[in-house]
Scaffold this motif. Sequence first.
Motif, short mmCIF file in Angstrom:
data_model
loop_
_atom_site.label_atom_id
_atom_site.label_comp_id
_atom_site.label_asym_id
_atom_site.label_seq_id
_atom_site.Cartn_x
_atom_site.Cartn_y
_atom_site.Cartn_z
N GLN A 117 0.81 -1.22 0.00
CA GLN A 117 0.00 0.00 0.00
C GLN A 117 0.85 1.27 0.00
O GLN A 117 0.45 2.29 -0.55
N GLY A 118 2.03 1.23 0.62
CA GLY A 118 2.91 2.40 0.66
C GLY A 118 2.37 3.50 1.55
O GLY A 118 1.41 3.32 2.28
N VAL A 119 3.02 4.65 1.52
CA VAL A 119 2.58 5.82 2.28
C VAL A 119 2.60 7.05 1.37
O VAL A 119 3.29 7.06 0.36
N ARG A 120 1.86 8.06 1.78
CA ARG A 120 1.86 9.34 1.06
C ARG A 120 2.70 10.33 1.86
O ARG A 120 2.19 11.03 2.72
N TRP A 121 3.98 10.35 1.59
CA TRP A 121 4.92 11.16 2.33
C TRP A 121 4.55 12.65 2.30
O TRP A 121 4.78 13.36 3.26
N CYS A 122 4.03 13.12 1.19
CA CYS A 122 3.77 14.56 1.02
C CYS A 122 2.32 14.93 1.27
O CYS A 122 1.84 15.95 0.76
N TRP A 123 1.58 14.12 2.04
CA TRP A 123 0.23 14.51 2.40
C TRP A 123 0.34 15.85 3.11
O TRP A 123 1.25 16.04 3.91
N PRO A 124 -0.48 16.84 2.88
CA PRO A 124 -1.72 16.93 2.14
C PRO A 124 -1.55 17.36 0.68
O PRO A 124 -2.54 17.56 -0.01
N LEU A 125 -0.32 17.53 0.23
CA LEU A 125 -0.13 17.94 -1.17
C LEU A 125 -0.70 16.92 -2.14
O LEU A 125 -1.26 17.28 -3.17
N PHE A 126 -0.54 15.66 -1.82
CA PHE A 126 -1.07 14.59 -2.67
C PHE A 126 -2.01 13.74 -1.83
O PHE A 126 -1.61 12.75 -1.25
N ARG A 127 -3.26 14.16 -1.77
CA ARG A 127 -4.22 13.45 -0.91
C ARG A 127 -4.72 12.16 -1.54
O ARG A 127 -5.05 11.23 -0.85
N LYS A 128 -4.82 12.13 -2.85
CA LYS A 128 -5.33 10.93 -3.50
C LYS A 128 -4.28 9.84 -3.52
O LYS A 128 -3.10 10.10 -3.70
N LYS A 129 -4.76 8.63 -3.35
CA LYS A 129 -3.84 7.51 -3.43
C LYS A 129 -3.48 7.27 -4.88
O LYS A 129 -4.34 7.31 -5.77
N ARG A 130 -2.21 7.02 -5.08
CA ARG A 130 -1.77 6.69 -6.43
C ARG A 130 -2.12 5.24 -6.71
O ARG A 130 -2.28 4.44 -5.81
N LYS A 131 -2.19 4.93 -7.99
CA LYS A 131 -2.41 3.54 -8.35
C LYS A 131 -1.23 2.73 -7.84
O LYS A 131 -0.11 3.22 -7.78
N LYS A 132 -1.52 1.51 -7.48
CA LYS A 132 -0.43 0.66 -7.01
C LYS A 132 0.62 0.54 -8.09
O LYS A 132 0.33 0.21 -9.23
N ARG A 133 1.83 0.83 -7.73
CA ARG A 133 2.91 0.75 -8.69
C ARG A 133 3.71 -0.52 -8.44
O ARG A 133 3.70 -1.05 -7.33
N LYS A 134 4.41 -0.94 -9.43
CA LYS A 134 5.23 -2.13 -9.26
C LYS A 134 6.44 -1.77 -8.43
O LYS A 134 7.07 -0.75 -8.62
N LYS A 135 6.75 -2.62 -7.50
CA LYS A 135 7.92 -2.44 -6.67
C LYS A 135 8.77 -3.70 -6.80
O LYS A 135 8.26 -4.80 -6.98
N VAL A 136 10.05 -3.51 -6.66
CA VAL A 136 10.95 -4.65 -6.71
C VAL A 136 10.74 -5.51 -5.47
O VAL A 136 10.71 -6.73 -5.53
N PHE A 137 10.58 -4.86 -4.32
CA PHE A 137 10.38 -5.58 -3.07
C PHE A 137 9.24 -4.91 -2.31
O PHE A 137 9.22 -3.70 -2.16
N TYR A 138 8.30 -5.70 -1.87
CA TYR A 138 7.26 -5.20 -0.98
C TYR A 138 6.70 -6.38 -0.19
O TYR A 138 6.92 -7.55 -0.53
N TYR A 139 5.99 -6.07 0.86
CA TYR A 139 5.34 -7.09 1.66
C TYR A 139 3.87 -6.72 1.80
O TYR A 139 3.47 -5.58 1.57
N ARG A 140 3.08 -7.69 2.17
CA ARG A 140 1.68 -7.44 2.51
C ARG A 140 1.49 -7.79 3.97
O ARG A 140 2.03 -8.79 4.47
N THR A 141 0.72 -6.97 4.66
CA THR A 141 0.51 -7.14 6.09
C THR A 141 -0.13 -8.50 6.39
O THR A 141 -1.02 -8.95 5.68
N SER A 142 0.34 -9.13 7.46
CA SER A 142 -0.17 -10.41 7.96
C SER A 142 -0.05 -11.55 6.96
O SER A 142 -0.88 -12.44 6.92
N THR A 143 0.98 -11.51 6.14
CA THR A 143 1.23 -12.61 5.21
C THR A 143 2.60 -13.21 5.51
O THR A 143 3.34 -12.71 6.36
N MET A 144 2.94 -14.26 4.80
CA MET A 144 4.21 -14.92 5.01
C MET A 144 5.38 -13.96 4.83
O MET A 144 6.38 -14.05 5.55
#
Length: 196
Positions: A117-144
């Motif tokens: 899901q990532g974070v919006r570091w520059c909130w409130p400048l960018f309030r809308k969530k961006r589309k999920k982008r491809k990342k080389v490495f990421y995790y999902r909460t409560s998964t392996m």
Amino acid sequence: MECKTHVATTLALGLPLLAVSHEVTAVNVGILALGSLLPDIDHPSSYLGRRHKIMSSVTNKTLGHRGATHSIFGLVLFFVISTFIQHHYLSGDTLNLPFWLSFGYLCHLLEDSLSQQGVRWCWPLFRKKRKKRKKVFYYRTSTMSEYLILVLVLAILIFEISLYLKGDFNYPHMQEVVTWCQQKVHNLQSIINNIT
């Protein structure tokens, strides 16, 4: 990330800094851990959200999850609040409390940046969530993937604790960096204290 992974990861990142600055105390470790949990006050099911239901509910309804509390704005706000509390209500022994709280908070943001899901570091400048982008490495909460991170971080933390107990945390350059950062934070605290 679940609270146990946030706390373990933040302590693994923070313990060497605490050790080289000779500030390993129960209070500083606790403040570091608290800082790693604070951004999730905006989620009613989080560790702090379940314990502070009204604050969590209000924050979630007004700002949403991973909104203001997961941004530079939230980090600065909590730093200012902790500096105010430290200056007006706590003793001089807690001079670095805002530093360690903010460091824990920053670690949380960095950890969540690696999530899907990532974070919006520059909130409130960018309030809308961006589309999920491809990342080389990421995790999902409560998964392996998160549990693998937790196991790795706990192994690192155990290694760091054993180094600390042996007295092997002697990194002069790291101590210089921590001292420099703390001096800058103290300068900011002085500015905030003069304003309030």
